[in-house]
Motif scaffolding. Structure first.
Motif, short mmCIF file in Angstrom:
data_model
loop_
_atom_site.label_atom_id
_atom_site.label_comp_id
_atom_site.label_asym_id
_atom_site.label_seq_id
_atom_site.Cartn_x
_atom_site.Cartn_y
_atom_site.Cartn_z
N VAL A 126 -3.43 -1.97 -3.99
CA VAL A 126 -4.34 -0.92 -4.46
C VAL A 126 -4.69 -1.15 -5.93
O VAL A 126 -5.87 -1.17 -6.30
N GLY A 128 0.78 -1.23 0.00
CA GLY A 128 0.00 0.00 0.00
C GLY A 128 0.80 1.28 0.00
O GLY A 128 0.29 2.34 -0.37
N THR A 129 2.06 1.22 0.42
CA THR A 129 2.87 2.42 0.51
C THR A 129 3.33 2.85 -0.88
O THR A 129 3.91 2.06 -1.62
N GLN A 130 3.11 4.10 -1.20
CA GLN A 130 3.57 4.64 -2.48
C GLN A 130 5.04 5.05 -2.33
O GLN A 130 5.39 5.80 -1.43
N GLN A 186 2.23 -0.20 -4.12
CA GLN A 186 0.77 -0.19 -3.99
C GLN A 186 0.11 -1.37 -4.72
O GLN A 186 -0.92 -1.24 -5.37
#
Length: 193
Positions: free
Chosen positions: A175, A139-141, A172
Motif C-alpha cells: 500500500v 496489505g494487512t494492517q 501494508q
C-alpha cells in the motif's frame, strides 16, 4: 545487555524477504553474544499421532522410538530455554502466520515442559524472557480486524510464559512501502538493547 538471542525466520523467501531483513536489523541492534538461528524455510515436521503418543507417554516409560520422535521438539524447546530474547520474523500470509511457524509452536508447546495446568488455568514456564516479533505484510494492517497473526503470537507466547512481547511492524508494504518502512524504523529505534 542481551546475551543469547534465538532468531526464528518464518519467511519462505530468502532473497527479498522484508521479515528476514527486519530480524537481522533487530539482532544487530541487540548485539547479543550468541545467536541461535532457526530457519523455518527448512520446515519442522508437523505433529502427528506418533508424536502425540510419545508426548503423552511418561518420560521414564518412553521407548527409544518415542524418544527419537520427540528429539527435535526437545531441541527446539532447549533453544527457547537457552535464549534471553526470541526474535521472530513473521510475515503475514493470508491474514495469519506461516504454517511453518505454527508447526514450530506446536513442537514447543508441551504440557509439563513449557507450560503446565494449575487450579487457576494454564501457567507458562518460559518466564523471564523477551520476544520481539518482526511482523510484515503486503496489505494487512497489523492490529486490524483482519490481522490474525499478531494477536495469536502475543497470546501463544504468553501461554508459555513469555509476556514481554514487542512488535516491529512493516505492514501494508504493497500500500505504502515508504510509510511502512518509516514506521518499522521508528519501532526499531525505540527498542532497548
Amino acid at each position: 545487555m542481551t546475551k543469547t538471542v534465538l532468531r526464528i525466520d518464518a519467511s519462505a523467501r530468502h532473497t527479498g524477504s522484508e521479515s528476514r531483513a527486519l530480524t537481522q536489523r533487530i539482532v544487530d541492534r541487540l548485539a547479543p553474544t550468541t545467536v541461535i538461528n532457526r530457519d523455518l524455510a527448512v520446515p519442522v515436521p508437523a505433529i502427528d499421532s506418533e508424536w502425540l503418543t510419545a508426548n503423552w507417554t511418561p518420560e521414564d516409560q518412553r521407548t527409544d522410538a518415542q524418544r527419537e520422535t520427540l528429539a527435535l521438539s526437545d531441541t527446539l524447546i532447549q533453544e527457547v530455554q537457552t535464549a534471553d530474547t526470541i526474535v521472530i520474523g513473521a510475515p503475514i500470509y493470508n491474514f495469519g502466520i506461516p504454517a511453518t511457524l505454527k508447526t514450530w509452536i506446536d513442537q514447543i508447546a508441551r504440557a509439563g515442559i513449557t507450560f503446565r495446568y494449575s487450579e487457576t488455568g494454564p501457567q507458562g514456564l518460559m518466564t523471564g524472557k523477551r520476544a520481539i516479533v518482526a511482523i510484515t505484510s503486503g496489505g494487512t494492517q497489523v492490529g486490524s480486524d483482519f490481522d490474525f497473526a499478531s494477536g495469536y503470537l502475543r497470546h501463544v507466547l504468553g501461554f508459555i510464559g513469555i509476556t514481554d512481547v514487542q512488535f516491529v511492524a512493516a505492514d501494508q508494504l504493497m500500500v505504502d512501502a515508504d510509510a511502512s518502512h518509516a514506521k518499522a524504523e521508528a519501532a526499531l529505534q525505540a527498542l532497548a538493547a
